[in-house]
Scaffold this active site. Structure first.
Site, mmCIF file in Angstrom:
data_model
loop_
_atom_site.group_PDB
_atom_site.id
_atom_site.type_symbol
_atom_site.label_atom_id
_atom_site.label_comp_id
_atom_site.label_asym_id
_atom_site.label_seq_id
_atom_site.Cartn_x
_atom_site.Cartn_y
_atom_site.Cartn_z
ATOM 1 N N ARG A 146 -13.374 -18.690 9.887
ATOM 2 C CA ARG A 146 -14.897 -19.088 10.368
ATOM 3 C C ARG A 146 -15.375 -19.866 9.847
ATOM 4 O O ARG A 146 -15.408 -20.279 8.527
ATOM 5 C CB ARG A 146 -15.048 -17.476 10.749
ATOM 6 N N ASP A 196 -8.175 -0.935 8.972
ATOM 7 C CA ASP A 196 -6.958 -1.530 8.890
ATOM 8 C C ASP A 196 -7.198 -2.732 8.195
ATOM 9 O O ASP A 196 -6.784 -3.840 6.862
ATOM 10 C CB ASP A 196 -5.941 -1.764 9.472
ATOM 11 N N ASP A 240 -26.134 -5.846 14.070
ATOM 12 C CA ASP A 240 -25.243 -6.351 12.587
ATOM 13 C C ASP A 240 -24.288 -7.541 13.858
ATOM 14 O O ASP A 240 -23.359 -8.439 13.122
ATOM 15 C CB ASP A 240 -23.767 -4.582 12.420
ATOM 16 N N ASN A 241 -24.304 -7.080 14.574
ATOM 17 C CA ASN A 241 -23.461 -9.074 15.476
ATOM 18 C C ASN A 241 -24.619 -10.102 15.744
ATOM 19 O O ASN A 241 -24.524 -10.696 16.419
ATOM 20 C CB ASN A 241 -23.159 -8.551 16.339
ATOM 21 N N ASP A 294 -19.313 -13.177 16.133
ATOM 22 C CA ASP A 294 -18.837 -12.150 16.606
ATOM 23 C C ASP A 294 -18.187 -11.828 17.935
ATOM 24 O O ASP A 294 -19.232 -11.505 18.820
ATOM 25 C CB ASP A 294 -19.387 -10.285 16.081
ATOM 26 N N GLY A 325 -21.157 -3.205 6.928
ATOM 27 C CA GLY A 325 -20.313 -4.350 6.353
ATOM 28 C C GLY A 325 -19.177 -5.317 6.463
ATOM 29 O O GLY A 325 -18.785 -4.982 8.000
ATOM 30 N N ARG A 330 -26.304 -11.443 8.533
ATOM 31 C CA ARG A 330 -27.340 -10.905 10.312
ATOM 32 C C ARG A 330 -27.877 -10.394 9.925
ATOM 33 O O ARG A 330 -28.321 -9.970 8.560
ATOM 34 C CB ARG A 330 -25.866 -10.029 10.380
#
Ligand code: AMP
Ligand code: MG
Length: 532
Positions: free
Chosen positions: A199, A141, A276-277, A286, A106, A206
């Site tokens: 972006r 983070d 996922d990319n 990404d 995610g 994806r």
């Protein structure tokens, strides 16, 4: 005439995705595992002192958005202010990482603000990367450091100007907050300046958004999300047609084949081709530990995390994106209905890639004739061991090859002269493979003459597919070092030159030179780590 561009904060915003798709019932922002949703609504976490470092004037002009100057506008690009109509959210997705199913990932640090209705180009998704934690942040983070943000910002735009599909970048904002990273994974974390990139893409969906739904046996939601993708982004496919999911996969296969061919053409190594990319629109997405081939080496990867297996090495990218497409086909099997049909889509990739790769390679050497005939393919294949033997700069070589004469009566000396600067290993050239190089160039000239190649059109074709300027890691590293010290002129200069990568530009030759010796082993130039 187009209307005057509007301020970013004056765009009309809608949140169609959030309104139509099932979202997270929980609104608290803490790390968790979710199910039966496509996204979680979450606001960016404010930062202390937003400062605009860079603005893509080209993208702004395309969309009809004026350069951001007002502090109130910059605060939106920093995630400090949410505008009416925005309903920020993070996507739920999973993915196969380095060949293994990683389950829930995610958007852990990217937050979509909403869909901005741009005056010139309709709805686009605007997404802040590095905007703070989300339910998908796991133990991290939610932030991004300046160094990785400069890289994402410049490379997104560079890729676009090279003519390769990609997500775009509108702005780069320094947050004024430190971010702690262990850059070398050696147990010495240090504080670095934080930044946020805005972006822009039609959609950031994806492969992994679909994979997670099948993995968690949520076929209803899989259908809902896939129908949304079809309706919004593939309007050319009849959304009631019986074969719509098969046709959708065909088209993604086709786009992905073009995409990877583009990367191979310019010597780009993505570095982390996890599912996922991989964009559901066929975009480069990404920008992490990517790199540009300097000395040609098919086994090169810039990604330290991949140093052992080199799964994502340059030459392996076509196979890897095919492997990733196969995972997407599996995820969509419940919708497509038959394995045979899914395999047909995978066949579309193979066929398209075979065709476009071969004509791409031909164009790099100035040919329009197919490589499938007259043993051309084999002949071109002989070039790569030579490139490797002399540690040849991939970009400079192809650009300079356009200067090599195809005239039969050319002297050996003159024949090779334009190429000498491309060799990192001049010794190897002089002592070992000079004769092989000359033989290859003579044969190249002969074949070119036989197919009636005209010198002028040859140069024109080659210079339109072989860039002069690419975003070399050492250039990135220099601009980042200056930016960290508060000097952003290096970013501006790179942005300017990368806008016209196929054009010789006066006074910019220092940005088209071989990697200097110091950069061979310097951190951030040869190898990079994931997720900084
Ligand atoms: P990447 O390697 O950048 O493609 O990221 C893989 C996964 O890690 C994605 O789910 C990201 O959202 C997540 N991720 C990477 N960096 C961070 C970060 N600093 N904070 C939260 N999540 C992150
Ligand atoms: Mg990612």
């Amino acid at each position: 005439m187009a209307d005057a561009p509007v301020d970013f904060s004056e765009l009309t915003w809608r949140s169609q995705f959030v309104e139509r798709m099932p979202g997270d019932p929980m609104s608290e922002n803490y790390t968790r595992r979710v199910s039966r949703i496509t996204h979680s609504e979450v606001n960016p976490t404010p930062v202390s002192a937003p400062k605009l470092i860079a603005w893509s004037g080209q993208l702004g002009a395309e969309l009809g958005i004026a350069p951001a100057t007002a502090p109130d506008t910059i605060s939106v690009l920093a995630g400090n202010r949410i505008l009416p109509g925005m309903r920020p959210y993070a996507y739920r997705y999973g993915g196969h990482q380095f060949g293994h199913w990683a389950d829930q990932l995610g958007d852990g640090r990217a937050i979509t603000l909403g869909e901005g209705m741009t005056p010139n180009a309709g709805a686009y998704e605007f997404q802040l990367k590095g905007a703070g934690p989300t339910p998908y942040s796991r133990r991290a983070d939610g932030r991004a450091v300046l160094r990785s943000s400069v890289r994402e910002y410049l490379c997104s735009e560079a890729m676009h100007f090279l003519g390769i599909p990609t997500t775009r970048a509108l702005s780069l904002v320094a947050t004024g907050d430190p971010v702690v990273r262990d850059m070398f994974y050696d147990g010495n974390p240090a504080a670095e300046p934080g930044a946020i990139v805005c972006r822009v893409a039609r959609s950031f969906l994806r492969f992994g958004n679909f994979e997670i739904l099948t993995a968690h046996e949520e076929p209803e939601l899989l259908r809902i999300l896939t129908d949304e993708l079809l309706r919004e982004h593939y309007p050319e496919i009849d959304s009631n047609g019986e074969d719509r999911y098969g046709l959708l996969l065909d088209e993604i296969a086709r786009r992905t084949a073009h995409l990877v061919t583009g990367w191979m053409r310019v010597g780009f190594v993505h570095g982390v081709l996890n599912t996922d990319n991989m964009s559901a629109l066929g975009l480069t997405i990404d920008y992490g530990p990517y790199g540009w081939l300097e000395p040609y080496d098919p086994n090169w990867t810039p990604n330290t995390t991949d140093r052992e297996g080199r799964r994502y090495r340059f030459s392996h990218q076509p196979q890897i994106v095919f492997w990733n497409l196969t995972r997407l086909a599996e995820a969509w099997l419940p919708l497509i209905g038959s394995e045979k049909r899914a395999e047909e889509s995978l066949g579309v990739f193979q066929k398209t890639f075979g065709d476009v790769y071969s004509s791409m390679m031909a164009s790099k050497i100035g040919w329009t004739e197919s490589l499938d005939q007259n043993g051309h393919g084999e002949f071109v294949g002989e070039l790569f061991p030579l490139l490797q033997a002399t540690d040849t700069d991939y970009t400079i070589f192809f650009r300079s090859l356009a200067q090599v004469s195809i005239d039969e009566n050319q002297e050996d000396e003159n024949l090779v002269r334009p190429l000498l600067d491309a060799f990192y290993d001049r010794d190897q050239f002089e002592r070992g493979v000079r004769a092989r190089w000359i033989a290859w160039l003579r044969e190249y000239g002969k074949r070119s003459r036989e197919m009636g190649v005209q010198p002028e059109s040859r140069t024109r074709l080659m210079n339109s597919v072989n860039p002069k300027y690419v975003f070399r890691n050492y250039l990135a590293s220099r601009a980042i070092e200056a930016a960290t010290a508060g000097d952003y002129s290096g970013i501006d200069r790179l942005y300017r030159v990368l806008q016209s990568p196929y054009q010789d530009q006066a006074g910019m030759d220092d940005l088209a030179t071989k990697r200097p010796d110091w950069a061979k082993t310097a951190p951030g130039c040869s190898m990079l780590s994931c997720s900084s």
